[in-house]
Scaffold this active site. Structure first.
Site, PDB file in Angstrom:
ATOM      1  N   LYS A 184       5.533-121.431  51.445  1.00 12.07           N
ATOM      2  CA  LYS A 184       6.381-120.443  52.123  1.00 12.07           C
ATOM      3  C   LYS A 184       7.151-119.603  51.113  1.00 12.07           C
ATOM      4  O   LYS A 184       7.401-118.436  51.321  1.00 12.07           O
ATOM      5  CB  LYS A 184       7.327-121.162  53.084  1.00 12.07           C
ATOM      6  CG  LYS A 184       8.163-120.240  53.954  1.00 12.07           C
ATOM      7  CD  LYS A 184       7.291-119.482  54.941  1.00 12.07           C
ATOM      8  CE  LYS A 184       8.013-118.337  55.621  1.00 12.07           C
ATOM      9  NZ  LYS A 184       7.065-117.337  56.140  1.00 12.07           N
ATOM     10  N   LYS A 235      -3.284-111.415  57.189  1.00 14.42           N
ATOM     11  CA  LYS A 235      -2.972-112.463  58.177  1.00 14.42           C
ATOM     12  C   LYS A 235      -4.212-113.264  58.504  1.00 14.42           C
ATOM     13  O   LYS A 235      -4.163-114.481  58.567  1.00 14.42           O
ATOM     14  CB  LYS A 235      -2.423-111.866  59.489  1.00 14.42           C
ATOM     15  CG  LYS A 235      -1.003-111.364  59.494  1.00 14.42           C
ATOM     16  CD  LYS A 235       0.068-112.420  59.411  1.00 14.42           C
ATOM     17  CE  LYS A 235       0.411-112.750  57.989  1.00 14.42           C
ATOM     18  NZ  LYS A 235       1.432-112.067  57.318  1.00 14.42           N
ATOM     19  N   CYS A 292      21.668-120.482  63.840  1.00 12.90           N
ATOM     20  CA  CYS A 292      22.367-121.727  63.532  1.00 12.90           C
ATOM     21  C   CYS A 292      21.997-122.769  64.571  1.00 12.90           C
ATOM     22  O   CYS A 292      21.431-122.440  65.611  1.00 12.90           O
ATOM     23  CB  CYS A 292      23.868-121.498  63.564  1.00 12.90           C
ATOM     24  SG  CYS A 292      24.376-120.117  62.541  1.00 12.90           S
ATOM     25  N   HIS A 321     -16.320 -93.865  50.852  1.00 11.73           N
ATOM     26  CA  HIS A 321     -16.380 -94.021  49.397  1.00 11.73           C
ATOM     27  C   HIS A 321     -16.828 -95.427  48.991  1.00 11.73           C
ATOM     28  O   HIS A 321     -16.633 -95.822  47.850  1.00 11.73           O
ATOM     29  CB  HIS A 321     -15.022 -93.703  48.781  1.00 11.73           C
ATOM     30  CG  HIS A 321     -14.574 -92.294  49.056  1.00 11.73           C
ATOM     31  ND1 HIS A 321     -15.187 -91.206  48.484  1.00 11.73           N
ATOM     32  CD2 HIS A 321     -13.619 -91.810  49.873  1.00 11.73           C
ATOM     33  CE1 HIS A 321     -14.610 -90.100  48.925  1.00 11.73           C
ATOM     34  NE2 HIS A 321     -13.653 -90.444  49.777  1.00 11.73           N
ATOM     35  N   ARG A 355      15.779-125.036  62.538  1.00 11.90           N
ATOM     36  CA  ARG A 355      16.345-123.702  62.741  1.00 11.90           C
ATOM     37  C   ARG A 355      16.894-123.134  61.422  1.00 11.90           C
ATOM     38  O   ARG A 355      17.360-121.991  61.397  1.00 11.90           O
ATOM     39  CB  ARG A 355      17.476-123.750  63.780  1.00 11.90           C
ATOM     40  CG  ARG A 355      16.986-124.156  65.164  1.00 11.90           C
ATOM     41  CD  ARG A 355      18.144-124.389  66.107  1.00 11.90           C
ATOM     42  NE  ARG A 355      18.842-123.165  66.448  1.00 11.90           N
ATOM     43  CZ  ARG A 355      18.480-122.327  67.394  1.00 11.90           C
ATOM     44  NH1 ARG A 355      17.398-122.572  68.102  1.00 11.90           N
ATOM     45  NH2 ARG A 355      19.183-121.246  67.644  1.00 11.90           N
ATOM     46  N   GLU A 407      -2.171-105.558  56.167  1.00 13.80           N
ATOM     47  CA  GLU A 407      -1.431-106.721  56.663  1.00 13.80           C
ATOM     48  C   GLU A 407      -2.276-107.513  57.671  1.00 13.80           C
ATOM     49  O   GLU A 407      -2.272-108.748  57.644  1.00 13.80           O
ATOM     50  CB  GLU A 407      -0.104-106.248  57.284  1.00 13.80           C
ATOM     51  CG  GLU A 407       0.732-107.314  57.954  1.00 13.80           C
ATOM     52  CD  GLU A 407       1.160-108.460  57.043  1.00 13.80           C
ATOM     53  OE1 GLU A 407       0.970-108.380  55.811  1.00 13.80           O
ATOM     54  OE2 GLU A 407       1.655-109.465  57.585  1.00 13.80           O
ATOM     55  N   GLU A 438      -5.358-115.539  55.435  1.00 19.41           N
ATOM     56  CA  GLU A 438      -4.556-116.680  55.008  1.00 19.41           C
ATOM     57  C   GLU A 438      -4.550-117.829  56.002  1.00 19.41           C
ATOM     58  O   GLU A 438      -4.376-118.975  55.596  1.00 19.41           O
ATOM     59  CB  GLU A 438      -3.130-116.265  54.623  1.00 19.41           C
ATOM     60  CG  GLU A 438      -2.321-115.676  55.728  1.00 19.41           C
ATOM     61  CD  GLU A 438      -0.943-115.222  55.256  1.00 19.41           C
ATOM     62  OE1 GLU A 438      -0.464-115.715  54.238  1.00 19.41           O
ATOM     63  OE2 GLU A 438      -0.358-114.369  55.945  1.00 19.41           O
ATOM     64  N   TRP A 475      23.145-121.041  59.378  1.00 18.31           N
ATOM     65  CA  TRP A 475      22.168-120.185  58.692  1.00 18.31           C
ATOM     66  C   TRP A 475      22.950-118.898  58.496  1.00 18.31           C
ATOM     67  O   TRP A 475      23.173-118.154  59.438  1.00 18.31           O
ATOM     68  CB  TRP A 475      20.941-120.024  59.585  1.00 18.31           C
ATOM     69  CG  TRP A 475      19.979-118.948  59.178  1.00 18.31           C
ATOM     70  CD1 TRP A 475      19.930-117.674  59.679  1.00 18.31           C
ATOM     71  CD2 TRP A 475      18.923-119.041  58.233  1.00 18.31           C
ATOM     72  NE1 TRP A 475      18.900-116.989  59.090  1.00 18.31           N
ATOM     73  CE2 TRP A 475      18.262-117.793  58.207  1.00 18.31           C
ATOM     74  CE3 TRP A 475      18.463-120.067  57.400  1.00 18.31           C
ATOM     75  CZ2 TRP A 475      17.174-117.543  57.378  1.00 18.31           C
ATOM     76  CZ3 TRP A 475      17.373-119.804  56.584  1.00 18.31           C
ATOM     77  CH2 TRP A 475      16.744-118.557  56.568  1.00 18.31           C
ATOM     78  N   ASN A 496      26.872-119.291  66.926  1.00 19.74           N
ATOM     79  CA  ASN A 496      25.585-118.798  66.446  1.00 19.74           C
ATOM     80  C   ASN A 496      25.491-117.349  66.911  1.00 19.74           C
ATOM     81  O   ASN A 496      25.697-117.073  68.093  1.00 19.74           O
ATOM     82  CB  ASN A 496      24.465-119.649  67.062  1.00 19.74           C
ATOM     83  CG  ASN A 496      23.091-119.077  66.804  1.00 19.74           C
ATOM     84  OD1 ASN A 496      22.877-118.360  65.835  1.00 19.74           O
ATOM     85  ND2 ASN A 496      22.149-119.409  67.667  1.00 19.74           N
ATOM     86  N   GLY A 497      25.193-116.423  66.016  1.00 18.56           N
ATOM     87  CA  GLY A 497      25.077-115.019  66.418  1.00 18.56           C
ATOM     88  C   GLY A 497      25.844-114.120  65.472  1.00 18.56           C
ATOM     89  O   GLY A 497      26.250-114.541  64.381  1.00 18.56           O
TER      90      GLY A 497
HETATM   91  C1  F6R Z   1       2.035-113.761  53.835  1.00 20.77           C
HETATM   92  C2  F6R Z   1       3.274-114.088  53.163  1.00 20.77           C
HETATM   93  C3  F6R Z   1       3.388-113.801  51.708  1.00 20.77           C
HETATM   94  C4  F6R Z   1       4.811-113.356  51.346  1.00 20.77           C
HETATM   95  C5  F6R Z   1       4.973-113.217  49.827  1.00 20.77           C
HETATM   96  C6  F6R Z   1       6.332-112.699  49.459  1.00 20.77           C
HETATM   97  O1  F6R Z   1       2.090-114.054  55.194  1.00 20.77           O
HETATM   98  O2  F6R Z   1       4.180-114.589  53.762  1.00 20.77           O
HETATM   99  O3  F6R Z   1       2.453-112.867  51.298  1.00 20.77           O
HETATM  100  O4  F6R Z   1       5.069-112.141  51.980  1.00 20.77           O
HETATM  101  O5  F6R Z   1       4.754-114.455  49.216  1.00 20.77           O
HETATM  102  O6  F6R Z   1       7.322-113.537  49.932  1.00 20.77           O
HETATM  103  P1  F6R Z   1       8.810-113.045  50.139  1.00 20.77           P
HETATM  104  O7  F6R Z   1       8.802-112.040  51.222  1.00 20.77           O
HETATM  105  O8  F6R Z   1       9.557-114.290  50.514  1.00 20.77           O
HETATM  106  O9  F6R Z   1       9.252-112.460  48.842  1.00 20.77           O
END
Ligand code: F6R
Length: 617
Positions: free
Chosen positions: A612, A494, A2, A513, A27, A490, A497, A81, A105-106
């Site tokens: 996002k 990373k 928060c 393979h 935040r 993963e 992207e 939040w 906050n917490g």
């Molecule tokens: C990669 C990334 C995406 C999300 C995916 C699912 O860094 O952030 O691959 O993981 O779009 O998103 P959520 O977790 O919000 O369902």
């Protein structure tokens, strides 16, 4: 995560509070509010505590304040939040009891038992939050403290002794209108020192328009702010000296706590984020995991599915290793986008676990709706409280990682892994397949994670060097076995992207393979080789890469000797339970991807073509 602000001085406080909250919006927020003491210099009978708060964005609050802003020079403000209790007008802060208002906050771990005993003493509550009980406790203590200059400070200090968990709390009281009191335990608070005025905020950006002179509060600190001075004491009442600093950061740098990008800040937040995921959810004797009141009887679970997309899908793959190893229940992990379109065989008695940071991903939401239609129970692991996926689920476990702003998911991933480890532990204990001794060892290693994450973050400089060496490459390969295989996926995701470099994640045993054909002089291959059951096998895969001229960057357990001669570069990470090792080994891969992207100068926090929250198909 928060946002908090408090002020005492000569200025009209409401506008100041709202401006401060605006600077804390990064935040995250789902509701906001302010509390102001009106007529502070008049007799107590005419003093008022005016609170305006509501669900939604700050603009909603501004709408409510337009033409009706409380007038006064002492006040507190908050953007919420949600953690305990959904986002709503009633759960928005400040919370009040009688003459006391608080923002917090917490997470208060023991709030249920405190609420119960307050109820037994005749208190009633108007919200679902853990925060409201703090106002009640302080008011009770206030009745026992004689009037005097430190009355609110003393009452707050006494009340806080009842709390377990994390808090940054700021308190206002109409009985003591010339002071604002705050306290910090595990959640950040910083004092702003002005001339004839003083401020408190959860982060520096909110203070910068007023002052650059600050004091960062430390664990267990309480502070009393008057117009003229600030005073810091400990929970034991003893004065504490805290150094004053002068902030030289720009506003933008301050929002990122001095880090160049939100992604880097979020990578470094992981020890704190994991602490918050574990908070209040582990029992030591007997060793067990508590899933926020949700108790699963594994004998009633016909089949267990885990559904997710992207990074959350990779976390789910690790979840399969965790649940199958600890509880011996077969787990089917599926990409939500595939599951929803293939007329899945799912029915009543099945448990579907949905994993999502945003809680809004369209494919995951549609997949659980499909499963629900067919009679399955839905249990979600999400970061954003009260988002669509948890709202659609029967039960939810929140990761409490705080808002993730960088598009590339980092702290959400590690906290999802912790949540899945808690689920696996819970199922292992309920199914009787995990002995007390094994559970004790697992719980011990779970609690060691924040310190180990802090340790692994110290590899940042080494990874920055490596990023400079390999940042010009066109392709990279990531290899891992067992629970490290999803970490290879993963790590590659990373890198792709944010740096736009082509990368593949592979199960190391699959190399022969096909992908072995890719290896030629100079191809960087990142190999996950912690000391676990697959270590020896990974060593032979690594030798195959070396024999073909590939450049090996190995991530292994500290103290390893074999890899020093085999690999070109070795990153050492602390030892931990093999099923928890993914939470540690992913960090160097996050740092590597970050530094490569930064080296290439891409838009790290908002990479091209990505959003996002993917709320469309
Ligand atoms: C990669 C990334 C995406 C999300 C995916 C699912 O860094 O952030 O691959 O993981 O779009 O998103 P959520 O977790 O919000 O369902």
């Amino acid at each position: 995560m928060c946002g908090i602000i408090g002020y005492i001085g000569p200025k009209q406080v409401t506008t100041l509070l709202v401006e401060g909250l605006r600077r804390l919006e990064y935040r995250g927020y789902d509701s906001a509010g302010v509390a102001v003491i009106t007529n502070p210099s008049s007799p107590s009978s005419t003093r008022e505590l005016q609170i305006v708060r509501c669900r939604g964005k700050l603009s909603e609050l501004e709408g409510q304040l337009a033409g009706a802003a409380p007038q006064g020079n002492v006040g507190i403000g908050h953007t919420r939040w949600a953690t305990h209790g959904r986002p709503s007008d009633e759960n928005a802060h400040p919370h009040r009891f009688e003459s006391v208002a608080v923002v917090h906050n917490g997470i208060i771990e023991n709030y249920l038992s405190l609420k119960r005993s307050l109820s037994e003493r005749g208190h009633s509550f108007s919200s679902e939050t853990d925060t409201e009980i703090i106002a009640h406790l302080i008011w009770e203590e206030l009745q026992r403290v004689a009037p005097g200059p430190d009355r609110l400070l003393t009452a707050t200090q006494r009340a806080l002794k009842h709390l377990e968990g994390a808090y940054a709390v700021v308190v206002l009281c109409t009985d003591t209108p010339d002071e604002v009191v705050c306290a910090k335990s595990a959640s950040p608070l910083v004092l702003g020192l002005g001339d004839g005025e003083n401020l408190i905020a959860s982060d520096v950006p909110a203070l910068l328009p007023h002052t650059r002179r600050v004091i960062f509060l430390e664990e267990g600190d309480l502070a009393q702010l008057t117009r003229e001075k600030v005073r810091v004491i400990g929970l034991d009442g003893v004065e504490r000296k805290r150094p004053e600093r002068v902030i030289t950061w720009s506003l933008l740098a301050a929002e990122k706590a001095g880090y160049k990008h939100f992604m880097l800040k979020e990578i470094f937040e992981q020890p704190r984020a994991v602490t918050d995921t574990l908070r209040g959810r582990l029992s030591h004797a007997p060793a067990d995991a508590l899933l926020d009141g949700y108790d699963i009887d594994p004998s009633k679970v016909k089949r267990l599915f885990v559904l997710a997309c992207g990074t959350s899908f990779h976390a789910s793959l690790v979840g399969k290793y965790l649940i199958e190893a600890l509880a011996r229940i077969p787990v089917e992990v599926d990409l939500a986008s595939e599951f929803r379109y293939r007329d899945p065989i799912v029915s009543s008695g099945d448990l579907v676990v949905a994993v999502s940071q945003s809680g809004e991903t369209a494919d995951t939401l549609a997949a659980i709706r499909e499963a629900q239609k067919k009679g399955a129970q839905i249990f979600s692991i999400a970061n954003v409280v009260d988002s669509s996926i948890p709202r659609t689920s029967q039960h939810s476990l929140y990761t409490h990682a705080g808002p993730e702003i960088g598009v590339a998911s980092t702290k959400a991933f590690t906290t999802q892994l912790v949540a899945l480890a808690l689920l696996a532990l819970h199922l292992g204990r309920r199914s009787g397949r995990l002995s007390e001794e094994a559970a004790q060892a697992f719980v011990h290693d779970l609690t060691s994670l924040p310190a180990k994450l802090t340790q692994v973050l110290q590899t940042a400089e080494q990874l920055q060097q490596l990023a400079r060496t390999y940042g010009h490459c066109r392709d990279m390969l990531y290899l891992g076995r067992g629970p490290q295989f999803p970490i290879a996926l993963e790590g590659a995701l990373k890198l792709k992207e944010i740096s736009y470099i082509h990368a593949e994640g592979y199960a190391a045993g699959e190399m022969k393979h096909g992908p072995i054909a890719l290896i030629d002089e100079g191809l960087p291959v990142l190999v996950l080789a912690p000391h676990d059951g697959g270590y020896e096998k990974v060593l032979s895969n690594l030798s195959e890469v070396k024999a073909r001229g590939g450049h090996v960057i190995a991530i292994t357990t500290e103290g390893d000797h074999s890899l020093r001669t085999l690999a070109d570069h070795v990153i050492e990470v602390p030892a931990v339970h093999p099923l928890l090792a993914p939470i540690i080994t992913v960090v160097p891969l996050q740092l590597f991807a970050y530094y490569v992207a930064d080296f290439k100068g891409t838009d790290v926090d908002q990479p091209r073509n990505l959003a996002k929250s993917v709320t469309v198909e």
